[in-house]
Write a protein that holds these residues in place. Structure first.
Motif, mmCIF file in Angstrom:
data_model
loop_
_atom_site.group_PDB
_atom_site.id
_atom_site.type_symbol
_atom_site.label_atom_id
_atom_site.label_comp_id
_atom_site.label_asym_id
_atom_site.label_seq_id
_atom_site.Cartn_x
_atom_site.Cartn_y
_atom_site.Cartn_z
ATOM 1 N N ALA A 4 0.820 -1.204 0.000
ATOM 2 C CA ALA A 4 0.000 0.000 0.000
ATOM 3 C C ALA A 4 0.858 1.260 0.000
ATOM 4 N N GLN A 5 2.055 1.175 0.606
ATOM 5 C CA GLN A 5 2.921 2.335 0.703
ATOM 6 C C GLN A 5 3.781 2.533 -0.550
ATOM 7 N N ALA A 6 3.805 1.555 -1.441
ATOM 8 C CA ALA A 6 4.612 1.667 -2.655
ATOM 9 C C ALA A 6 4.142 2.855 -3.481
ATOM 10 N N GLN A 7 5.087 3.633 -3.975
ATOM 11 C CA GLN A 7 4.757 4.798 -4.788
ATOM 12 C C GLN A 7 4.847 4.431 -6.261
ATOM 13 N N THR A 8 3.776 4.699 -6.986
ATOM 14 C CA THR A 8 3.732 4.398 -8.410
ATOM 15 C C THR A 8 4.500 5.455 -9.197
ATOM 16 N N LEU A 9 5.310 5.007 -10.141
ATOM 17 C CA LEU A 9 6.067 5.902 -11.011
ATOM 18 C C LEU A 9 5.820 5.448 -12.445
ATOM 19 N N GLN A 10 5.147 6.285 -13.220
ATOM 20 C CA GLN A 10 4.819 5.944 -14.603
ATOM 21 C C GLN A 10 5.806 6.630 -15.547
ATOM 22 N N VAL A 11 6.501 5.813 -16.334
ATOM 23 C CA VAL A 11 7.557 6.334 -17.201
ATOM 24 C C VAL A 11 7.316 5.881 -18.639
ATOM 25 N N ALA A 12 7.286 6.830 -19.556
ATOM 26 C CA ALA A 12 7.161 6.522 -20.982
ATOM 27 C C ALA A 12 8.525 6.147 -21.540
ATOM 28 N N ALA A 13 8.546 5.218 -22.480
ATOM 29 C CA ALA A 13 9.816 4.807 -23.089
ATOM 30 C C ALA A 13 9.557 4.199 -24.453
ATOM 31 N N THR A 14 10.529 4.318 -25.343
ATOM 32 C CA THR A 14 10.477 3.525 -26.564
ATOM 33 C C THR A 14 10.956 2.117 -26.220
ATOM 34 N N ALA A 15 10.531 1.150 -27.037
ATOM 35 C CA ALA A 15 10.653 -0.258 -26.649
ATOM 36 C C ALA A 15 12.092 -0.719 -26.422
ATOM 37 N N VAL A 16 12.977 -0.375 -27.376
ATOM 38 C CA VAL A 16 14.355 -0.857 -27.317
ATOM 39 C C VAL A 16 15.306 0.326 -27.494
ATOM 40 N N PRO A 17 16.261 0.488 -26.607
ATOM 41 C CA PRO A 17 16.546 -0.313 -25.418
ATOM 42 C C PRO A 17 15.900 0.220 -24.139
ATOM 43 N N HIS A 18 15.243 1.393 -24.256
ATOM 44 C CA HIS A 18 14.816 2.130 -23.064
ATOM 45 C C HIS A 18 13.886 1.327 -22.159
ATOM 46 N N ALA A 19 12.818 0.785 -22.734
ATOM 47 C CA ALA A 19 11.876 0.017 -21.920
ATOM 48 C C ALA A 19 12.543 -1.233 -21.344
ATOM 49 N N GLU A 20 13.446 -1.835 -22.106
ATOM 50 C CA GLU A 20 14.143 -3.032 -21.615
ATOM 51 C C GLU A 20 15.019 -2.701 -20.407
ATOM 52 N N ILE A 21 15.668 -1.564 -20.440
ATOM 53 C CA ILE A 21 16.501 -1.152 -19.309
ATOM 54 C C ILE A 21 15.626 -0.894 -18.085
ATOM 55 N N LEU A 22 14.494 -0.232 -18.294
ATOM 56 C CA LEU A 22 13.592 0.043 -17.175
ATOM 57 C C LEU A 22 13.007 -1.243 -16.602
ATOM 58 N N GLU A 23 12.635 -2.167 -17.466
ATOM 59 C CA GLU A 23 12.087 -3.446 -16.985
ATOM 60 C C GLU A 23 13.117 -4.186 -16.133
ATOM 61 N N PHE A 24 14.388 -4.076 -16.511
ATOM 62 C CA PHE A 24 15.460 -4.704 -15.737
ATOM 63 C C PHE A 24 15.501 -4.155 -14.307
ATOM 64 N N LEU A 25 15.120 -2.897 -14.145
ATOM 65 C CA LEU A 25 15.204 -2.246 -12.842
ATOM 66 C C LEU A 25 13.984 -2.462 -11.957
ATOM 67 N N LYS A 26 12.909 -2.984 -12.508
ATOM 68 C CA LYS A 26 11.670 -3.113 -11.742
ATOM 69 C C LYS A 26 11.838 -3.838 -10.405
ATOM 70 N N PRO A 27 12.489 -5.000 -10.372
ATOM 71 C CA PRO A 27 12.599 -5.719 -9.091
ATOM 72 C C PRO A 27 13.352 -4.931 -8.024
ATOM 73 N N SER A 28 14.462 -4.293 -8.394
ATOM 74 C CA SER A 28 15.226 -3.560 -7.384
ATOM 75 C C SER A 28 14.460 -2.342 -6.886
ATOM 76 N N LEU A 29 13.704 -1.689 -7.768
ATOM 77 C CA LEU A 29 12.910 -0.535 -7.336
ATOM 78 C C LEU A 29 11.743 -0.964 -6.459
ATOM 79 N N ALA A 30 11.164 -2.132 -6.772
ATOM 80 C CA ALA A 30 10.071 -2.637 -5.937
ATOM 81 C C ALA A 30 10.544 -2.845 -4.502
ATOM 82 N N GLU A 31 11.776 -3.301 -4.348
ATOM 83 C CA GLU A 31 12.338 -3.486 -3.008
ATOM 84 C C GLU A 31 12.490 -2.160 -2.269
ATOM 85 N N GLN A 32 12.546 -1.069 -3.036
ATOM 86 C CA GLN A 32 12.671 0.259 -2.426
ATOM 87 C C GLN A 32 11.323 0.971 -2.301
#
Length: 258
Positions: free
Chosen positions: A18-46
């Motif tokens: 419930a305390q997680a803060q949503t961050l919506q980021v626009a990106a083009t598919a390659v490589p930007h979105a792929e780099i962001l997807e890679f970061l999802k788990p570590s950011l979720a931990e934060q």
């Protein structure tokens, strides 16, 4: 006791979610979105729920961030952002430099630039900064000479010397891979080249050096640059883990800028 412990754990997990803060980021598919997807788990931990919205154009990501519909975007370099702000009155700012995508020229019908015939048809992006970037690359390759005062927003009108009498088509950047077979040469942004299955390091007939000034940046509205979740994303984007991810996944087609 076991039921009480299970209940407390479930409540704690719910509280963290419930305390997680949503961050919506626009990106083009390659490589930007792929780099962001890679970061999802570590950011979720934060405590950051990173939601990546994939776009295929270069206008809506900026428009929607400026209007507050999205928190940030990741797809462009500083010269493009500067031109966009100047021409549209937006108030967008860079908060992190992440990587460089060396810009390249591609052909299906020719093996080298020397093979280009007289009056060859050349396709370049139709936006001011990427079109100028394409022409500067062709000048570096010795195909044309530009007016020295034209700078990074040069257009075909600024060509002073064109020995092969090359003809230029200015088209939406995203469409260039699709019309590659219809022209002699197309100058394509690396994100779109990668999406089309091209390998810039192997397929480009000429490509920018690794010290290109066109660093791809994370962008937000000037009033949101102190957003705590955004600061966590900035820090995550500039870690050794991201550098290694870029180097291993893209093999020189994308180069870390930090």
């Amino acid at each position: 006791m076991k039921k009480l412990l299970t209940g407390l754990l479930a409540l704690a997990a719910f509280s963290i979610q419930a305390q997680a803060q949503t961050l919506q980021v626009a990106a083009t598919a390659v490589p930007h979105a792929e780099i962001l997807e890679f970061l999802k788990p570590s950011l979720a931990e934060q405590g950051v729920d990173l939601q990546v919205k994939v776009f295929t154009d270069y206008v809506q990501p900026n428009t929607q961030v400026d209007e507050g519909r999205l928190d940030a975007n990741f797809f462009q370099h500083q010269p493009y952002l500067d031109e966009f702000n100047a021409s549209r009155g937006t108030q967008l700012v860079s908060v992190a430099g992440v990587h460089i995508e060396p810009f390249g020229a591609y052909s299906e019908g020719h093996q080298s630039l020397d093979d280009l015939p007289k009056r060859a048809q050349i396709a370049i992006p139709n936006d001011a900064t990427n079109g100028g970037r394409a022409l500067l690359l062709l000048e570096t390759a010795g195909l044309i000479t530009l007016d020295p005062e034209a700078g990074i927003t040069a257009t075909p009108r600024d060509i002073q010397d064109n020995p092969k009498r090359l003809r230029f088509r200015e088209l939406e950047a995203a469409t260039l891979p699709r019309i590659l077979g219809q022209v002699d040469l197309a100058l394509i942004n690396t994100n779109y080249a990668l999406e089309a299955g091209l390998n810039p390091a192997e397929d480009a007939l000429v490509i920018e050096g690794r010290y290109s000034p066109y660093v791809n940046i994370l962008v937000t509205h000037k009033d949101r640059q102190d957003n705590p979740a955004l600061k966590k994303l900035v820090a995550a984007l500039q870690t050794a883990a991201v550098r290694e991810f870029i180097q291993e996944k893209y093999q020189g087609a994308v180069v870390p800028a930090f």
